[in-house]
Design a protein around this motif. Structure first.
Motif, PDB file in Angstrom:
ATOM      1  N   ARG A   1      -2.771  -1.546  -7.309  1.00  0.00           N
ATOM      2  CA  ARG A   1      -3.283  -0.604  -6.320  1.00  0.00           C
ATOM      3  C   ARG A   1      -3.292   0.823  -6.844  1.00  0.00           C
ATOM      4  O   ARG A   1      -3.891   1.709  -6.240  1.00  0.00           O
ATOM      5  CB  ARG A   1      -2.463  -0.689  -5.031  1.00  0.00           C
ATOM      6  CG  ARG A   1      -1.052  -0.215  -5.130  1.00  0.00           C
ATOM      7  CD  ARG A   1      -0.293  -0.568  -3.874  1.00  0.00           C
ATOM      8  NE  ARG A   1      -0.348  -1.991  -3.603  1.00  0.00           N
ATOM      9  CZ  ARG A   1       0.338  -2.567  -2.620  1.00  0.00           C
ATOM     10  NH1 ARG A   1       1.082  -1.852  -1.828  1.00  0.00           N
ATOM     11  NH2 ARG A   1       0.253  -3.866  -2.442  1.00  0.00           N
ATOM     12  N   GLU A   2      -2.651   1.065  -7.988  1.00  0.00           N
ATOM     13  CA  GLU A   2      -2.705   2.396  -8.587  1.00  0.00           C
ATOM     14  C   GLU A   2      -4.132   2.756  -8.985  1.00  0.00           C
ATOM     15  O   GLU A   2      -4.454   3.917  -9.175  1.00  0.00           O
ATOM     16  CB  GLU A   2      -1.793   2.461  -9.816  1.00  0.00           C
ATOM     17  CG  GLU A   2      -0.310   2.354  -9.491  1.00  0.00           C
ATOM     18  CD  GLU A   2       0.143   3.464  -8.553  1.00  0.00           C
ATOM     19  OE1 GLU A   2      -0.257   4.625  -8.768  1.00  0.00           O
ATOM     20  OE2 GLU A   2       0.872   3.163  -7.599  1.00  0.00           O
TER      21      GLU A   2
ATOM     22  N   ALA B   1      -5.015   4.988  -6.324  1.00  0.00           N
ATOM     23  CA  ALA B   1      -3.976   5.907  -5.867  1.00  0.00           C
ATOM     24  C   ALA B   1      -4.461   7.346  -5.750  1.00  0.00           C
ATOM     25  O   ALA B   1      -4.018   8.092  -4.880  1.00  0.00           O
ATOM     26  CB  ALA B   1      -2.772   5.840  -6.807  1.00  0.00           C
TER      27      ALA B   1
ATOM     28  N   GLU C   1      -3.683  -2.105   2.931  1.00  0.00           N
ATOM     29  CA  GLU C   1      -2.581  -1.572   2.121  1.00  0.00           C
ATOM     30  C   GLU C   1      -3.057  -1.190   0.732  1.00  0.00           C
ATOM     31  O   GLU C   1      -2.715  -0.138   0.203  1.00  0.00           O
ATOM     32  CB  GLU C   1      -1.460  -2.614   2.037  1.00  0.00           C
ATOM     33  CG  GLU C   1      -0.218  -2.116   1.314  1.00  0.00           C
ATOM     34  CD  GLU C   1       0.893  -3.150   1.319  1.00  0.00           C
ATOM     35  OE1 GLU C   1       1.921  -2.910   0.654  1.00  0.00           O
ATOM     36  OE2 GLU C   1       0.734  -4.202   1.972  1.00  0.00           O
ATOM     37  N   ASP C   2      -3.871  -2.053   0.122  1.00  0.00           N
ATOM     38  CA  ASP C   2      -4.369  -1.767  -1.221  1.00  0.00           C
ATOM     39  C   ASP C   2      -5.237  -0.517  -1.253  1.00  0.00           C
ATOM     40  O   ASP C   2      -5.216   0.242  -2.217  1.00  0.00           O
ATOM     41  CB  ASP C   2      -5.173  -2.953  -1.759  1.00  0.00           C
ATOM     42  CG  ASP C   2      -4.281  -4.095  -2.228  1.00  0.00           C
ATOM     43  OD1 ASP C   2      -3.066  -3.868  -2.361  1.00  0.00           O
ATOM     44  OD2 ASP C   2      -4.794  -5.202  -2.465  1.00  0.00           O
TER      45      ASP C   2
ATOM     46  N   ASN D   1      -4.980   1.943   0.866  1.00  0.00           N
ATOM     47  CA  ASN D   1      -4.283   3.021   1.559  1.00  0.00           C
ATOM     48  C   ASN D   1      -5.094   3.461   2.769  1.00  0.00           C
ATOM     49  O   ASN D   1      -5.360   4.650   2.986  1.00  0.00           O
ATOM     50  CB  ASN D   1      -4.043   4.209   0.617  1.00  0.00           C
ATOM     51  CG  ASN D   1      -3.094   5.236   1.220  1.00  0.00           C
ATOM     52  OD1 ASN D   1      -2.232   4.904   2.035  1.00  0.00           O
ATOM     53  ND2 ASN D   1      -3.264   6.500   0.844  1.00  0.00           N
TER      54      ASN D   1
ATOM     55  N   GLU E   1      -6.358   2.418   7.092  1.00  0.00           N
ATOM     56  CA  GLU E   1      -6.056   1.679   8.311  1.00  0.00           C
ATOM     57  C   GLU E   1      -7.038   0.523   8.431  1.00  0.00           C
ATOM     58  O   GLU E   1      -8.095   0.495   7.792  1.00  0.00           O
ATOM     59  CB  GLU E   1      -6.131   2.594   9.527  1.00  0.00           C
ATOM     60  CG  GLU E   1      -4.968   3.566   9.590  1.00  0.00           C
ATOM     61  CD  GLU E   1      -4.756   4.129  10.978  1.00  0.00           C
ATOM     62  OE1 GLU E   1      -3.830   3.658  11.670  1.00  0.00           O
ATOM     63  OE2 GLU E   1      -5.506   5.038  11.351  1.00  0.00           O
TER      64      GLU E   1
END
Length: 236
Positions: free
Chosen positions: A132-133, A136, A169-170, A172, A174
């Motif tokens: 997931r970075e 980021a 989540e991946d 970032n 909703e």
């Protein structure tokens, strides 16, 4: 009447996931009776009250750009589609909850939009560890919306929604899951309506109240999105 300031939000996802129906519901608060395939791009406008109910409240236009096509299109089609990705302030990623592939392809869609001048070289792996970075540093607000919730049997919903929850989540972002044929999923005061309003507030805030707005043309460290392996789609 003075003209309203506006922001541009892309609506991306595979053909058939219900993007046109979603945009119609968001902008007209009505169910789209006869949805058709989108060729090129279709634009509709929603009126949104930023920070509604506060002293800072102000009305804005939200332009929703429904981009048609397939993420696996030929390079010539992608090049044509790239013109829609200029000066974007936010992105709504749409997937069909009954179609795992449409969820997987959200990574490709996001990379195409955020990194439109570089062809993604990463490989999506069905069973792996997604880094997931890769996302980021993204400063463009994202929202993930799952459609066709009505087509999932009640006994299967928990399993499906648990499986797809990692997407938000991946990215970032909703997550909203709904049925585009039922306006109650976006009824005023509902949790989905609150999430949607919060997303649009964030888009407006980054466009008008942060110094650089962080639009795609100024996207930081964009080449990070061009390589590596995109893994962990969390599917069995």
């Amino acid at each position: 009447m003075a003209s309203l300031d506006r922001v541009k939000v892309l609506v991306l996802g595979d053909s058939g996931v219900g993007k046109s129906s979603l945009v119609h519901l968001l902008c007209q608060n009505q169910v789209l009776g006869n949805p058709s395939w989108t060729v090129g791009c279709s634009v509709d406008v929603r009126v949104h009250d930023y920070k509604e109910g506060t002293p800072e409240e102000k009305t804005y236009y939200i332009e929703l750009w429904d981009v048609g096509g397939s993420v696996g299109s030929a390079s010539s089609v992608k090049s044509t589609r790239a013109v829609f990705y200029n000066s974007v302030n936010g992105i709504i990623l749409v997937h069909d909850l009954t179609n795992k592939k449409s969820s997987q392809n959200l990574y490709r869609w996001s990379l195409e939009a955020l990194n439109r001048d570089l062809a993604p070289t990463g490989v999506l792996v069905t069973n792996g560890d997604y880094d997931r970075e890769q996302f980021a540093d993204n400063q463009i607000p994202l929202l993930v919306i799952g459609t066709k919730l009505d087509q999932i049997h009640e006994t299967k919903r928990h399993e499906v929604l648990t499986r797809t929850a990692f997407l938000a989540e991946d990215f970032n972002a909703e997550e909203i899951n709904l049925d585009c044929t039922n306006p109650r999923y976006l009824a005023a005061g509902s949790s989905n309506a609150v999430k949607l309003s919060r997303f649009f507030d964030k888009v407006i805030e980054k466009r008008y109240f942060l110094r650089d707005g962080n639009q795609i043309p100024g996207f930081p460290d964009r080449k990070r999105f061009g390589g590596g392996i995109f893994k962990s789609l969390h599917y069995d």
